[in-house]
Design a protein around this motif. Structure first.
Motif, PDB file in Angstrom:
ATOM      1  N   GLU A   1      -7.732  10.125   2.407  1.00  0.00           N
ATOM      2  CA  GLU A   1      -7.760  10.616   3.794  1.00  0.00           C
ATOM      3  C   GLU A   1      -8.358   9.570   4.726  1.00  0.00           C
ATOM      4  N   GLN A   2      -9.374   8.863   4.231  1.00  0.00           N
ATOM      5  CA  GLN A   2     -10.015   7.824   5.030  1.00  0.00           C
ATOM      6  C   GLN A   2      -9.047   6.665   5.299  1.00  0.00           C
ATOM      7  N   GLN A   3      -8.301   6.249   4.277  1.00  0.00           N
ATOM      8  CA  GLN A   3      -7.320   5.167   4.453  1.00  0.00           C
ATOM      9  C   GLN A   3      -6.209   5.592   5.408  1.00  0.00           C
ATOM     10  N   LEU A   4      -5.748   6.823   5.250  1.00  0.00           N
ATOM     11  CA  LEU A   4      -4.692   7.348   6.123  1.00  0.00           C
ATOM     12  C   LEU A   4      -5.143   7.339   7.575  1.00  0.00           C
ATOM     13  N   SER A   5      -6.349   7.848   7.823  1.00  0.00           N
ATOM     14  CA  SER A   5      -6.898   7.887   9.175  1.00  0.00           C
ATOM     15  C   SER A   5      -7.047   6.477   9.753  1.00  0.00           C
TER      16      SER A   5
ATOM     17  N   GLU B   1       0.807  -1.224   0.000  1.00  0.00           N
ATOM     18  CA  GLU B   1       0.000   0.000   0.000  1.00  0.00           C
ATOM     19  C   GLU B   1       0.845   1.282   0.000  1.00  0.00           C
ATOM     20  N   LEU B   2       2.031   1.236   0.617  1.00  0.00           N
ATOM     21  CA  LEU B   2       2.850   2.450   0.678  1.00  0.00           C
ATOM     22  C   LEU B   2       3.880   2.532  -0.450  1.00  0.00           C
ATOM     23  N   SER B   3       3.902   1.552  -1.310  1.00  0.00           N
ATOM     24  CA  SER B   3       4.843   1.545  -2.434  1.00  0.00           C
ATOM     25  C   SER B   3       4.579   2.730  -3.364  1.00  0.00           C
ATOM     26  N   PRO B   4       5.635   3.340  -3.907  1.00  0.00           N
ATOM     27  CA  PRO B   4       5.442   4.453  -4.857  1.00  0.00           C
ATOM     28  C   PRO B   4       4.630   4.051  -6.089  1.00  0.00           C
ATOM     29  N   ALA B   5       4.597   2.747  -6.365  1.00  0.00           N
ATOM     30  CA  ALA B   5       3.847   2.274  -7.538  1.00  0.00           C
ATOM     31  C   ALA B   5       2.336   2.326  -7.321  1.00  0.00           C
ATOM     32  N   GLN B   6       1.926   2.442  -6.054  1.00  0.00           N
ATOM     33  CA  GLN B   6       0.499   2.467  -5.736  1.00  0.00           C
ATOM     34  C   GLN B   6      -0.048   3.894  -5.751  1.00  0.00           C
ATOM     35  N   LEU B   7      -1.358   3.992  -5.885  1.00  0.00           N
ATOM     36  CA  LEU B   7      -2.009   5.296  -5.790  1.00  0.00           C
ATOM     37  C   LEU B   7      -1.898   5.818  -4.361  1.00  0.00           C
ATOM     38  N   ALA B   8      -1.893   7.142  -4.231  1.00  0.00           N
ATOM     39  CA  ALA B   8      -1.797   7.751  -2.906  1.00  0.00           C
ATOM     40  C   ALA B   8      -2.993   7.339  -2.043  1.00  0.00           C
ATOM     41  N   LEU B   9      -2.742   7.186  -0.752  1.00  0.00           N
ATOM     42  CA  LEU B   9      -3.819   6.829   0.175  1.00  0.00           C
ATOM     43  C   LEU B   9      -4.840   7.954   0.268  1.00  0.00           C
TER      44      LEU B   9
ATOM     45  N   ALA C   1      13.146   9.089   1.785  1.00  0.00           N
ATOM     46  CA  ALA C   1      13.984   9.852   0.857  1.00  0.00           C
ATOM     47  C   ALA C   1      13.224  10.206  -0.423  1.00  0.00           C
ATOM     48  N   MET C   2      12.262   9.362  -0.813  1.00  0.00           N
ATOM     49  CA  MET C   2      11.477   9.622  -2.028  1.00  0.00           C
ATOM     50  C   MET C   2      10.469  10.751  -1.815  1.00  0.00           C
ATOM     51  N   GLY C   3       9.978  10.875  -0.582  1.00  0.00           N
ATOM     52  CA  GLY C   3       9.085  11.985  -0.254  1.00  0.00           C
ATOM     53  C   GLY C   3       7.668  11.855  -0.760  1.00  0.00           C
ATOM     54  N   HIS C   4       7.202  10.625  -1.024  1.00  0.00           N
ATOM     55  CA  HIS C   4       5.852  10.468  -1.589  1.00  0.00           C
ATOM     56  C   HIS C   4       4.789  10.147  -0.540  1.00  0.00           C
ATOM     57  N   LEU C   5       5.205   9.972   0.722  1.00  0.00           N
ATOM     58  CA  LEU C   5       4.256   9.575   1.762  1.00  0.00           C
ATOM     59  C   LEU C   5       3.968  10.714   2.737  1.00  0.00           C
ATOM     60  N   PRO C   6       2.758  10.739   3.318  1.00  0.00           N
ATOM     61  CA  PRO C   6       2.458  11.735   4.350  1.00  0.00           C
ATOM     62  C   PRO C   6       3.408  11.554   5.544  1.00  0.00           C
TER      63      PRO C   6
END
Length: 223
Positions: free
Chosen positions: A25-29, A15-23, A82-87
């Motif tokens: 807000e509901q998924q993040l929470s 789920e956190l892979s850069p290849a996946q769509l961003a989470l 280092a990639m900076g793609h995650l909250p």
């Protein structure tokens, strides 16, 4: 234990892979709420294993499997950082959970599984001296900046970076930290990847002092 570890592995590797769509807000929470529960369940399962009737080799194998998986996941999370793609809030929470699991295993369980050396007992382990730490008159930001400088200058070869972050967290004490406080792998990795301007100034000042010492030469010590 296996079920909760699998959930954690699915989160980190899928789920956190850069290849996946961003989470969303509901998924993040949802993950922020679930992570402490998952960590507590893994911790509880480890203690259940330790006090179970299972043979020691089985318990040893299970616990060290958990540790090795957490170490690998933590290395991947540091690459994600280092990639900076995650909250940032989720990144820190996952790294903190993984570090806490590894630290608990090292602190409470690893000495039970040293191939059953009868000469090593928990009482002796507890009374052993704590590992030596280098006491730096630097903040975490400045310590990270210093290490990045000497690595990029070619003085030190430090690959993989995840092992460097872990070494600094385990072996160094920084200014402002209380005696019992440990540097978090997350904070040292964040400071290494995003060097603060004030940290650069601090290291510049120390480099100038070092140059003055080198130009002046050393006084022979009597010990």
């Amino acid at each position: 234990m296996k079920e909760n570890l699998s959930v954690l592995m699915h989160l980190v590797h899928k789920e956190l892979s850069p290849a996946q769509l961003a989470l969303t807000e509901q998924q993040l929470s949802s993950w922020l709420k679930r992570l402490p529960t998952i960590a507590a369940a893994i911790s509880s399962a480890i203690w259940d294993e330790v006090f179970s009737l299972h043979d020691c080799p089985i318990v040893e194998r299970h616990i060290f499997q958990v540790k090795s998986e957490c170490v690998m996941m933590n290395s991947k999370m540091l690459r994600y950082q280092a990639m900076g793609h995650l909250p940032e809030i989720l990144l820190k929470k996952v790294i903190d959970v993984l570090e806490a699991i590894v630290e608990e295993i090292d602190l409470h369980h690893s000495h039970y599984f040293k191939r059953y050396d009868d000469s090593l007992h928990p009482i002796e382990q507890e009374s052993a001296e704590k590992p030596y730490k280098i006491n730096y008159n630097l903040s975490v930001d400045s310590l990270a900046c210093f290490n990045r400088v000497i690595i990029e200058a070619g003085m030190v070869d430090a690959d993989p970076r995840s092992e460097l972050y872990r070494f600094l967290a385990d072996s160094c004490k920084t200014k402002g930290k209380k005696k019992e406080q440990k540097i978090s792998v997350y904070s040292i990795a964040k400071a290494y990847n995003n060097v603060e301007p004030y940290a650069i100034k601090v290291i510049k000042d120390f480099v100038l002092k070092m140059l003055n010492i080198l130009n002046r030469g050393f006084v022979k010590l009597s010990y």
